[in-house]
Design a protein around this motif. Sequence first.
Motif, mmCIF file in Angstrom:
data_model
loop_
_atom_site.group_PDB
_atom_site.id
_atom_site.type_symbol
_atom_site.label_atom_id
_atom_site.label_comp_id
_atom_site.label_asym_id
_atom_site.label_seq_id
_atom_site.Cartn_x
_atom_site.Cartn_y
_atom_site.Cartn_z
ATOM 1 N N MET A 1 4.411 -0.651 -5.248
ATOM 2 C CA MET A 1 3.051 -0.087 -5.237
ATOM 3 C C MET A 1 2.447 -0.065 -6.641
ATOM 4 O O MET A 1 1.354 0.451 -6.831
ATOM 5 C CB MET A 1 3.079 1.353 -4.707
ATOM 6 C CG MET A 1 3.491 1.508 -3.287
ATOM 7 S SD MET A 1 3.647 3.260 -2.834
ATOM 8 C CE MET A 1 2.086 3.952 -3.339
ATOM 9 N N GLU B 1 0.819 -1.210 0.000
ATOM 10 C CA GLU B 1 0.000 0.000 0.000
ATOM 11 C C GLU B 1 0.859 1.268 0.000
ATOM 12 O O GLU B 1 0.448 2.304 -0.513
ATOM 13 C CB GLU B 1 -0.911 -0.011 1.230
ATOM 14 C CG GLU B 1 -1.842 1.163 1.322
ATOM 15 C CD GLU B 1 -2.737 1.102 2.556
ATOM 16 O OE1 GLU B 1 -3.432 2.105 2.789
ATOM 17 O OE2 GLU B 1 -2.732 0.095 3.280
ATOM 18 N N PHE B 2 2.041 1.168 0.600
ATOM 19 C CA PHE B 2 2.940 2.304 0.719
ATOM 20 C C PHE B 2 4.279 1.947 0.080
ATOM 21 O O PHE B 2 4.589 0.775 -0.091
ATOM 22 C CB PHE B 2 3.164 2.675 2.192
ATOM 23 C CG PHE B 2 1.909 3.047 2.906
ATOM 24 C CD1 PHE B 2 1.328 4.291 2.698
ATOM 25 C CD2 PHE B 2 1.284 2.157 3.766
ATOM 26 C CE1 PHE B 2 0.163 4.645 3.344
ATOM 27 C CE2 PHE B 2 0.113 2.500 4.421
ATOM 28 C CZ PHE B 2 -0.453 3.746 4.212
#
Length: 190
Positions: free
Chosen positions: A149, A116-117
Amino acid sequence: MPQQIEATDGGLVAMPRESLLALRTALFRDLGINAAALLQEAGYAGGQAFFDALTNWLASRGLPSPESLPSSEFTDRASEFLRSVGWGAIEVGTLEAAATIDSADWAEADPAHPMEFPGCYYSAGLLTDLFGRIVGESVAVMEVECRSMGNDRCRFLVGAVDTMQRVYDAMGEGVTYEQALSNAASAIGS
Protein backbone atom coordinates in the motif's frame (compact mmCIF):
# COMPACT_ATOMS: atom_id res chain seq x y z
CA MET A 1 29.09 -15.03 -0.06
CA PRO A 2 25.47 -16.02 -0.79
CA GLN A 3 23.32 -16.75 2.22
CA GLN A 4 22.62 -20.44 2.68
CA ILE A 5 19.13 -21.58 3.44
CA GLU A 6 19.15 -24.55 5.73
CA ALA A 7 16.68 -27.37 5.43
CA THR A 8 14.74 -27.28 8.67
CA ASP A 9 12.62 -30.37 8.05
CA GLY A 10 10.58 -32.08 5.34
CA GLY A 11 7.46 -30.00 6.00
CA LEU A 12 8.63 -26.88 4.18
CA VAL A 13 9.07 -26.30 0.48
CA ALA A 14 11.07 -23.40 -0.88
CA MET A 15 9.07 -21.26 -3.29
CA PRO A 16 10.42 -18.26 -5.16
CA ARG A 17 8.98 -14.98 -3.89
CA GLU A 18 8.00 -14.14 -7.47
CA SER A 19 5.80 -17.26 -7.58
CA LEU A 20 3.98 -16.29 -4.40
CA LEU A 21 3.37 -12.78 -5.73
CA ALA A 22 2.23 -14.08 -9.13
CA LEU A 23 -0.18 -16.49 -7.43
CA ARG A 24 -1.61 -13.69 -5.30
CA THR A 25 -1.98 -11.41 -8.33
CA ALA A 26 -3.71 -14.12 -10.38
CA LEU A 27 -6.10 -15.01 -7.56
CA PHE A 28 -7.11 -11.38 -7.07
CA ARG A 29 -7.46 -10.88 -10.83
CA ASP A 30 -9.74 -13.91 -11.18
CA LEU A 31 -11.56 -13.97 -7.84
CA GLY A 32 -11.46 -10.39 -6.57
CA ILE A 33 -11.63 -9.92 -2.82
CA ASN A 34 -12.58 -13.62 -2.40
CA ALA A 35 -8.90 -14.38 -2.99
CA ALA A 36 -8.08 -12.99 0.45
CA ALA A 37 -9.93 -15.78 2.28
CA LEU A 38 -8.33 -18.46 0.11
CA LEU A 39 -4.84 -17.11 0.72
CA GLN A 40 -5.48 -16.88 4.48
CA GLU A 41 -6.76 -20.44 4.53
CA ALA A 42 -3.69 -21.68 2.65
CA GLY A 43 -1.39 -19.81 5.04
CA TYR A 44 -3.22 -21.17 8.07
CA ALA A 45 -2.86 -24.73 6.72
CA GLY A 46 0.92 -24.29 6.75
CA GLY A 47 1.12 -23.17 10.36
CA GLN A 48 1.89 -26.59 11.83
CA ALA A 49 4.76 -27.24 9.41
CA PHE A 50 6.10 -23.76 10.00
CA PHE A 51 5.90 -24.19 13.78
CA ASP A 52 7.67 -27.56 13.49
CA ALA A 53 10.38 -26.03 11.30
CA LEU A 54 10.92 -23.21 13.80
CA THR A 55 11.03 -25.71 16.67
CA ASN A 56 13.59 -27.87 14.84
CA TRP A 57 15.66 -24.82 13.87
CA LEU A 58 15.77 -23.70 17.52
CA ALA A 59 16.65 -27.22 18.71
CA SER A 60 19.52 -27.39 16.20
CA ARG A 61 20.96 -24.37 18.03
CA GLY A 62 20.46 -25.90 21.47
CA LEU A 63 17.48 -23.67 22.26
CA PRO A 64 14.11 -24.61 23.75
CA SER A 65 10.83 -24.68 21.83
CA PRO A 66 9.31 -21.33 20.74
CA GLU A 67 6.71 -21.25 23.52
CA SER A 68 9.43 -21.81 26.14
CA LEU A 69 11.71 -18.95 25.08
CA PRO A 70 11.61 -15.67 27.02
CA SER A 71 9.78 -13.11 24.87
CA SER A 72 12.87 -10.98 24.19
CA GLU A 73 14.85 -13.98 22.99
CA PHE A 74 11.87 -15.30 21.02
CA THR A 75 11.73 -12.03 19.07
CA ASP A 76 15.41 -12.22 18.12
CA ARG A 77 15.32 -15.91 17.22
CA ALA A 78 12.02 -15.68 15.30
CA SER A 79 13.41 -12.79 13.27
CA GLU A 80 16.59 -14.73 12.53
CA PHE A 81 14.59 -17.80 11.49
CA LEU A 82 12.15 -15.88 9.29
CA ARG A 83 14.99 -14.04 7.59
CA SER A 84 16.92 -17.30 7.03
CA VAL A 85 13.97 -18.95 5.27
CA GLY A 86 13.28 -15.91 3.10
CA TRP A 87 10.30 -14.19 4.73
CA GLY A 88 12.17 -11.16 6.07
CA ALA A 89 13.23 -9.80 9.43
CA ILE A 90 10.64 -8.89 12.05
CA GLU A 91 10.39 -6.75 15.14
CA VAL A 92 7.83 -7.75 17.74
CA GLY A 93 6.31 -5.20 20.08
CA THR A 94 3.08 -4.34 21.83
CA LEU A 95 0.41 -1.75 21.20
CA GLU A 96 -2.47 -1.54 23.67
CA ALA A 97 -4.19 -4.97 23.72
CA ALA A 98 -2.20 -6.55 20.87
CA ALA A 99 1.26 -7.63 19.86
CA THR A 100 2.74 -6.06 16.76
CA ILE A 101 4.89 -7.74 14.15
CA ASP A 102 6.68 -5.24 11.92
CA SER A 103 8.81 -5.94 8.87
CA ALA A 104 10.44 -3.54 6.42
CA ASP A 105 11.27 -6.39 4.02
CA TRP A 106 8.37 -8.85 4.30
CA ALA A 107 8.39 -11.26 1.34
CA GLU A 108 4.67 -11.25 0.51
CA ALA A 109 4.51 -7.46 0.15
CA ASP A 110 4.82 -6.15 -3.39
CA PRO A 111 5.38 -2.40 -3.58
CA ALA A 112 5.72 -2.67 -7.37
CA HIS A 113 2.03 -3.61 -7.65
CA PRO A 114 0.15 -1.27 -5.29
CA MET A 115 -2.98 -2.41 -3.51
CA GLU A 116 -5.75 -0.43 -1.86
CA PHE A 117 -5.72 -2.62 1.26
CA PRO A 118 -3.01 -4.56 3.10
CA GLY A 119 -2.23 -7.57 0.92
CA CYS A 120 -0.24 -10.14 2.92
CA TYR A 121 -3.19 -12.48 3.36
CA TYR A 122 -1.20 -15.71 3.14
CA SER A 123 1.10 -14.36 5.86
CA ALA A 124 -1.83 -13.39 8.07
CA GLY A 125 -3.13 -16.96 7.95
CA LEU A 126 0.30 -18.47 8.56
CA LEU A 127 1.02 -16.13 11.48
CA THR A 128 -2.41 -16.80 12.99
CA ASP A 129 -1.74 -20.52 13.25
CA LEU A 130 1.92 -20.09 14.23
CA PHE A 131 1.29 -17.63 17.06
CA GLY A 132 -1.76 -19.56 18.24
CA ARG A 133 0.49 -22.57 18.72
CA ILE A 134 3.11 -20.48 20.50
CA VAL A 135 0.69 -18.91 23.00
CA GLY A 136 -1.47 -22.05 23.29
CA GLU A 137 -4.80 -20.44 22.41
CA SER A 138 -6.68 -19.06 19.45
CA VAL A 139 -5.49 -15.69 18.22
CA ALA A 140 -6.32 -13.50 15.25
CA VAL A 141 -3.80 -11.72 13.06
CA MET A 142 -4.66 -8.67 11.00
CA GLU A 143 -2.34 -6.71 8.75
CA VAL A 144 -2.93 -2.98 9.21
CA GLU A 145 0.01 -1.50 7.29
CA CYS A 146 1.54 -2.97 4.15
CA ARG A 147 4.40 -2.16 1.85
CA SER A 148 2.00 -3.11 -0.98
CA MET A 149 0.00 0.00 0.00
CA GLY A 150 3.05 2.25 0.00
CA ASN A 151 3.79 1.98 3.73
CA ASP A 152 7.40 1.69 4.87
CA ARG A 153 6.65 -1.59 6.64
CA CYS A 154 4.16 -4.37 6.95
CA ARG A 155 2.53 -4.35 10.38
CA PHE A 156 0.51 -7.24 11.70
CA LEU A 157 -1.54 -7.07 14.89
CA VAL A 158 -1.80 -10.27 16.94
CA GLY A 159 -4.41 -10.49 19.64
CA ALA A 160 -7.39 -12.24 21.13
CA VAL A 161 -10.03 -13.06 18.55
CA ASP A 162 -12.67 -10.80 20.12
CA THR A 163 -10.21 -7.90 20.40
CA MET A 164 -9.19 -8.17 16.77
CA GLN A 165 -12.86 -8.37 15.73
CA ARG A 166 -13.51 -5.10 17.58
CA VAL A 167 -10.53 -3.51 15.83
CA TYR A 168 -11.68 -4.79 12.43
CA ASP A 169 -15.23 -3.51 12.97
CA ALA A 170 -14.03 -0.10 14.14
CA MET A 171 -11.64 0.24 11.22
CA GLY A 172 -14.59 -0.51 8.91
CA GLU A 173 -16.21 2.59 10.38
CA GLY A 174 -13.14 4.72 9.62
CA VAL A 175 -11.37 4.53 12.98
CA THR A 176 -7.56 4.18 12.88
CA TYR A 177 -6.19 0.88 14.14
CA GLU A 178 -4.38 2.69 16.96
CA GLN A 179 -7.61 4.24 18.21
CA ALA A 180 -9.54 1.01 17.68
CA LEU A 181 -6.97 -0.87 19.80
CA SER A 182 -7.16 1.77 22.49
CA ASN A 183 -10.97 1.52 22.51
CA ALA A 184 -10.79 -2.29 22.61
CA ALA A 185 -8.30 -2.19 25.49
CA SER A 186 -10.58 0.17 27.41
CA ALA A 187 -13.61 -2.05 26.78
CA ILE A 188 -11.72 -5.14 27.95
CA GLY A 189 -10.47 -3.34 31.07
CA SER A 190 -13.94 -2.21 32.14
